[in-house]
Design an enzyme around this catalytic site. Structure first.
Site, PDB file in Angstrom:
ATOM      1  CG  ASP A  52      -1.751   1.252   1.342  1.00 46.21           C
ATOM      2  OD1 ASP A  52      -2.897   1.211   0.883  1.00 46.21           O
ATOM      3  OD2 ASP A  52      -1.263   2.270   1.888  1.00 46.21           O
ATOM      4  CE1 TYR A  57       0.830   7.974   2.499  1.00 43.89           C
ATOM      5  CE2 TYR A  57       1.282   5.729   1.807  1.00 43.89           C
ATOM      6  CZ  TYR A  57       0.489   6.627   2.479  1.00 43.89           C
ATOM      7  OH  TYR A  57      -0.630   6.184   3.142  1.00 43.89           O
ATOM      8  CE  LYS A  82      -3.633   4.926   0.891  1.00 39.65           C
ATOM      9  NZ  LYS A  82      -2.224   4.495   0.793  1.00 39.65           N
ATOM     10  CG  HIS A 114      -4.505   9.857   0.666  1.00 42.78           C
ATOM     11  ND1 HIS A 114      -3.188   9.782   0.286  1.00 42.78           N
ATOM     12  CD2 HIS A 114      -4.531   9.411   1.948  1.00 42.78           C
ATOM     13  CE1 HIS A 114      -2.456   9.318   1.278  1.00 42.78           C
ATOM     14  NE2 HIS A 114      -3.253   9.089   2.302  1.00 42.78           N
ATOM     15  CB  ILE A 235      -1.457  -1.730   5.372  1.00 33.28           C
ATOM     16  CG1 ILE A 235      -2.351  -0.555   5.832  1.00 33.28           C
ATOM     17  CG2 ILE A 235      -2.120  -2.478   4.224  1.00 33.28           C
ATOM     18  CD1 ILE A 235      -2.484   0.549   4.799  1.00 33.28           C
ATOM     19  CE  LYS A 237       6.378   3.268   9.308  1.00 32.37           C
ATOM     20  NZ  LYS A 237       6.693   4.634   9.751  1.00 32.37           N
ATOM     21  CB  VAL A 239      12.316   0.738   7.442  1.00 29.07           C
ATOM     22  CG1 VAL A 239      11.351   1.592   6.633  1.00 29.07           C
ATOM     23  CG2 VAL A 239      12.737   1.468   8.716  1.00 29.07           C
ATOM     24  NE  ARG A 243       9.691  -3.037  16.415  1.00 27.40           N
ATOM     25  CZ  ARG A 243      10.459  -1.996  16.636  1.00 27.40           C
ATOM     26  NH1 ARG A 243      10.734  -1.159  15.645  1.00 27.40           N
ATOM     27  NH2 ARG A 243      10.961  -1.771  17.832  1.00 27.40           N
ATOM     28  CG  ASN A 247       4.602  -5.892  12.188  1.00 24.68           C
ATOM     29  OD1 ASN A 247       4.547  -6.056  13.408  1.00 24.68           O
ATOM     30  ND2 ASN A 247       5.015  -4.756  11.649  1.00 24.68           N
TER      31      ASN A 247
END
Length: 281
Positions: A52, A57, A82, A114, A235, A237, A239, A243, A247
């Site tokens: 997503d 972004y 979006k 959005h 969704i 997030k 980096v 993690r 998730n």
């Protein structure tokens, strides 16, 4: 779309047919473009099959690079992006879609408004453009983000359909029960952004940490499992490779009714983000 057999699919309405979307995907909000490619590559490596992103972004190109470098076929990865507020309106939405698709470098599965931006009075024309894109086969499904009940009703009254999905702020501190009930009544899928409350106090809440201890899971895994059992699309997030994998590791346990009820009791009605009725940026 073959996807990851571990992750259940959710059916989205798509005109006269339906589209399957993985219930758990990977979000890239607040991820810089140069960090998006390695983060998405890692997510795909460990098993995510839904990404997503959004024009605002600023990382569609990075997401596109990761997808292009992957050995996965486009049909194996569900891709959502979006249209931003300043691109709303019929013709501008069509142009924005083409620009997003060029940056991403592959077909888009799900295109979303959005924010409703009520002061613009443009989301109906924006959605009509998205209906045209869907009817022409350029996108598989269309939906919205951050729509309150009044926005959903206004859209339906104008175009004769409800969106397939509404992506909204949703976490244990802000559970949107009335909105979710409206979604259920009219066949709109609920998708949660900031499903972990942006990593804030909720991860340290005693109720959450106690449940996590009972199940041998992390607080984040417990919250994601709560979402999945409610039927939400999520969704999360990150980096951080650890993690990102953590998730996704939420399909080997199930929360009891007592645990679900305990988390439901945490709802404070407190938003982290803006109220869609007032957000006009």
């Amino acid at each position: 779309m073959t996807g990851n057999p571990t992750i259940p699919n959710i059916s989205l309405r798509a005109g006269d047919t339906s589209v399957e979307m993985p219930q758990l995907g990977f979000g890239v909000w607040q991820v810089e473009d140069d960090a998006a490619a390695p983060a998405v590559a890692e997510a795909l490596r460990v098993g995510y099959r839904s990404i997503d992103t959004a024009r605002i972004y600023g990382n569609e190109a990075g997401v596109g690079r990761a997808l292009a470098d992957s050995e996965l076929a486009p049909s194996d990865v569900f891709l959502a992006t979006k249209v931003w507020n300043d691109d709303q309106g019929f013709d501008k939405t069509l142009a924005a879609f083409d620009a997003s698709q060029e940056r991403l470098g592959r077909p888009i599965d799900l295109y979303l408004i959005h924010w409703p931006v009520p002061s613009n009075a443009a989301f109906v024309d924006t959605y009509k453009a998205m209906m045209q894109l869907r009817d022409q086969g350029k996108v598989r499904a269309i939906g919205v983000c951050n729509f309150n009940i009044e926005h959903l009703q206004e859209l339906h009254d104008a175009v004769g359909e409800y969106p397939a999905i509404n992506q909204v702020e949703l976490h244990p501190d802000f559970q949107q029960k009335q909105l979710r009930e409206f979604h259920d009544k009219f066949g709109i899928v609920t998708e949660a952004w900031s499903p972990l409350g942006q990593g804030g106090d909720i991860l340290a809440d005693a109720t959450i940490t106690d449940i996590a201890s009972q199940y041998g899971k992390t607080p984040a895994q417990v919250i994601l499992r709560w979402h999945l059992q409610l039927g939400n699309v999520v969704i999360p997030k990150s980096v951080t490779p650890e993690r990102i994998a953590e998730n996704l590791d939420v399909f080997d346990f199930e929360l009891s009714k007592a645990a679900m009820d305990a988390i439901e009791a945490l709802d404070s009605g407190k938003r982290l983000g803006p109220d869609p009725a007032e957000f006009n940026a």
